[in-house]
Design an enzyme around this catalytic site. Structure first.
Site, PDB file in Angstrom:
ATOM      1  CD  GLU A   1       0.121   6.376  -3.116  1.00 45.02           C
ATOM      2  OE1 GLU A   1      -0.596   5.445  -3.523  1.00 45.02           O
ATOM      3  OE2 GLU A   1       0.251   6.661  -1.898  1.00 45.02           O
TER       4      GLU A   1
ATOM      5  CG  ASP B   1      -7.998   4.013  -0.478  1.00 47.10           C
ATOM      6  OD1 ASP B   1      -7.765   2.821  -0.738  1.00 47.10           O
ATOM      7  OD2 ASP B   1      -7.269   4.701   0.255  1.00 47.10           O
TER       8      ASP B   1
ATOM      9  CG  ASP C   1      -2.166   0.811   1.062  1.00 47.88           C
ATOM     10  OD1 ASP C   1      -2.289   1.520   0.048  1.00 47.88           O
ATOM     11  OD2 ASP C   1      -3.035   0.733   1.954  1.00 47.88           O
TER      12      ASP C   1
END
Length: 671
Positions: free
Chosen positions: A422, A483, A419
């Site tokens: 960024e 998400d 996950d």
């Protein structure tokens, strides 16, 4: 102006604020041979440099421009061109023509102008408004107000031209009229212009593509500022891009040749994955989930355990919560004995509250500010303590992180959900000297390369289930689209983002069935599950339950039917996946990929072919009604019987809740 513009935990790209535009004003051939053509160039301001035109593959040409007075800085190439491709050069009094097997470029020297012959494509060098002001960025450089150079080039676009690619684009795969910054960001959902996955690779419907070799925030203006041209801007020390010719499918094969093949996931990864969700979970909960899956006979080979396999607030430690999971090895061995693979969540950050933070900080394993201090900031959307960012250019940090990952995998875990990735700010400095503006987009590749390395060593494959990526990230296998909310709008934008990834050389994408945020109603859950179970990869996951049996008997029956349908299709899907790796073409094929000359194919951006012979068109609104474009050929409902449709044509369809949105090509053997 938009509320998303001021989200504090999103690491934005550095602004491109122009100071002085300096186009190329003259060019002279310095060398011409089978390795290409080198030109000495001079800008309007008198700066000198070198423009090189070199063969890359039989249908791709490498174009590089570098000015002599631009200082070198640490940078990493993400494209690898073959070194054995040759060309022929025909010179004339006013220029030359460079010939490859399937690409021919005419170059006029005074004024400098490049032009492809097939397809016909020419540089936009003299486009101006009624007052004579230039309205495109010509081949050259602009000095930015912060002192950085930004190279640029522009080409003429036709009125009916369409543009695809550039990574995951929730606004839709057709990018004409948009300005797109290739910058990996926490998109904070799936309905905006930000993307978790950026790839500076652009495909045109007119038979060409462009691949930029950079890790900076390459920007594409696609008939946005000027409807007659498209432009690229690259804030790097040199301009380095590839001009590729061919059909969209042929251009994707060349992307594969230049950046490497996709990783073929293990066979078990194509079966449904079921997560307990982003919520507290224990070993007992996981065992109960496994028991229910097997008791009900629901197809599933992967059980995912999200963040809560670790202690709450310690989600960067890669250590089991021994109260909730007292015997991880025993648990995983038991699940393996029932035929399950186990997936665990992880991320590349270290919280200031972690017991490992002081050690990493003391050893200089975090990214630093320009003053040399450890960068610490919010990477969790404000929900958790500040974190440091591991510097994955530092050998010590890499060795430490590798060992931590290896310890987790050694408990019997099959795959890691990688996950985030960024959050690198532009103003940090890495151990190898790279600044954040160059490291930001590279960081997801370094992160996934390391996890894939350990996974290959321990589990025998290199699959990761990642959120962020850049050019070449197809080598890590699976990507999910982030998400999303539990809404019909998010279902549609997720589908479009997946097709955008298909156009960007990343064939194995997935999404959170039912959406991540919120709770879907039964109809939305069923339709999203049908879409998910006909996607390249399939996973049930969210912040609340996405267990198929938690949405009522009617919904469960429909989802079970779709899951069993996927199981029956697995030999076909796996075969098509192997073809995707071999050819570089996607597993989920957008309509415009195979029919770039048909206007209807560009409009049909909410459907796709799964492999060559299955048409998937998920409902994206309540009621099960939608328009479907049937491409050329004869198509039958997957259930067989009546209902043959001969394409190309649009049809209004209405699907009962239990009916999957699937048609098969007549005569194809898919089940």
């Amino acid at each position: 102006m938009h509320p998303r513009d001021s989200t504090p935990w999103v690491a934005p790209p550095p602004p491109l604020t122009p100071a002085v535009l300096d186009p190329l004003a003259g060019a002279w051939v310095a060398r011409a041979d089978t390795d290409g053509v080198t030109l000495d160039v001079r800008t309007a301001a008198g700066r000198t440099g070198i423009l090189r035109l070199r063969p890359a593959t039989g249908n791709s040409l490498r174009i590089t421009l570098r000015l002599d007075d631009v200082p070198a800085a640490p940078r990493i190439s993400v494209v690898t061109a073959p070194e054995d491709t040759r060309c022929t050069v025909e010179q004339s009094p006013d220029g030359f023509t460079l010939h490859l097997d399937r690409l021919h470029l005419n170059v006029h020297l005074s004024p400098l102008a490049l032009e492809l012959t097939d397809p016909h494509l020419r540089q936009a060098a003299d486009v101006s408004d009624p007052t004579g002001r230039t309205t495109v960025l010509p081949l050259g450089v602009t000095e930015l107000t912060d002192g950085r150079p930004a190279y640029h080039d522009s080409w003429v676009t036709e009125p009916d031209e369409h543009f695809y690619g550039l990574g995951e684009r929730f606004t839709g795969p057709d990018l004409r009229g948009q300005r797109v910054d290739c910058w990996v960001e926490d998109a904070q959902g799936s309905t905006g212009t930000r993307s978790y996955k950026a790839v500076p690779y652009l495909i045109s419907s007119r038979g060409y593509a462009v691949l930029v070799d950079t890790t900076t925030a390459a920007s594409f203006d696609l008939a946005h500022s000027n409807t007659g041209a498209w432009s690229l801007t690259v804030p790097d020390e040199e301009l380095d891009y590839y001009l590729i010719t061919g059909t969209p499918a042929e251009c994707l094969r060349t992307y594969r040749d230049l950046t490497g093949p996709a990783l073929l996931p293990p066979e078990w990864a194509f079966s449904p994955w079921i997560s307990g969700g982003f919520r507290p979970e224990s070993a007992a909960d996981v065992c109960e989930r496994a028991r229910r899956v097997r008791e009900l006979g629901f197809p599933c080979e992967v059980l995912h355990i999200d963040t809560y396999w670790q202690r709450e607030g310690c989600w960067s430690d890669l250590g089991w919560d021994t109260e909730a999971f007292p015997d991880p090895r025993g648990l995983i061995a038991d699940l393996s004995g029932q035929g399950f693979h186990v997936s665990l969540w992880m991320n590349p950050y270290v919280s200031v509250d972690s017991p490992y933070f002081a050690e990493a900080d003391r050893n200089g394993w975090f990214l630093r500010t320009a003053s040399g201090a450890t960068w610490i900031g919010q990477v969790w959307g404000g929900a958790h303590p500040d974190s440091g960012l591991l510097d994955l250019t530092h050998p010590g940090a890499v060795d430490w992180f590798r060992d931590r990952i290896r310890q987790v995998m050694a408990t019997g875990v099959s795959v890691l959900k990688t996950d985030f990735g960024e959050a690198v700010p532009v103003d940090v400095v890495a151990y190898n000297g790279m600044t954040g503006d160059r490291l930001h987009n590279l960081h997801p590749l370094l992160f996934h390369d390391l996890v894939a390395e350990v996974t290959r060593e321990v589990a025998g494959h290199g699959l990761t289930w990642g959120r962020s990526t850049w050019t070449g990230g197809q080598r890590h296998g699976a990507k999910w689209t982030g998400d999303s909310n539990a809404s019909w709008q998010d279902l549609a934008s997720t589908l479009r983002a997946g097709l955008s990834l298909s156009f960007s050389g990343h064939p194995f994408w997935s999404h959170d069935i039912g959406g991540f945020h919120g709770t879907p109603d039964p109809e939305l859950f069923v339709r999203w599950a049908q879409f998910g179970l006909l996607s390249p990869l399939s996973r049930f996951h969210g912040m609340t339950s996405r267990l198929p049996w938690d949405f009522g008997e009617e919904a469960y029956a429909a989802v079970l039917h779709a899951a069993r349908l996927r199981t029956g299709l697995l030999p076909y899907v796996r075969s098509a996946a192997a073809d995707a790796v071999r050819t570089g073409e996607p597993l989920a094929r957008p309509m415009a990929l195979d029919h770039p000359d048909r206007p209807d194919a560009h409009a049909a951006d909410l459907q796709y072919l799964l492999g060559p012979d299955l048409l998937v068109a998920p409902p994206y609104a309540p009621g099960g009604r939608r328009q479907v474009w049937f491409p050329p050929g004869e198509w039958l409902p997957y259930t067989g019987g009546r209902g043959l449709v001969t394409g190309p044509q649009w049809q209004h369809v209405e699907l009962p809740l239990a009916t999957a949105p699937l048609w098969r090509r007549a005569g194809a053997h898919v089940l």
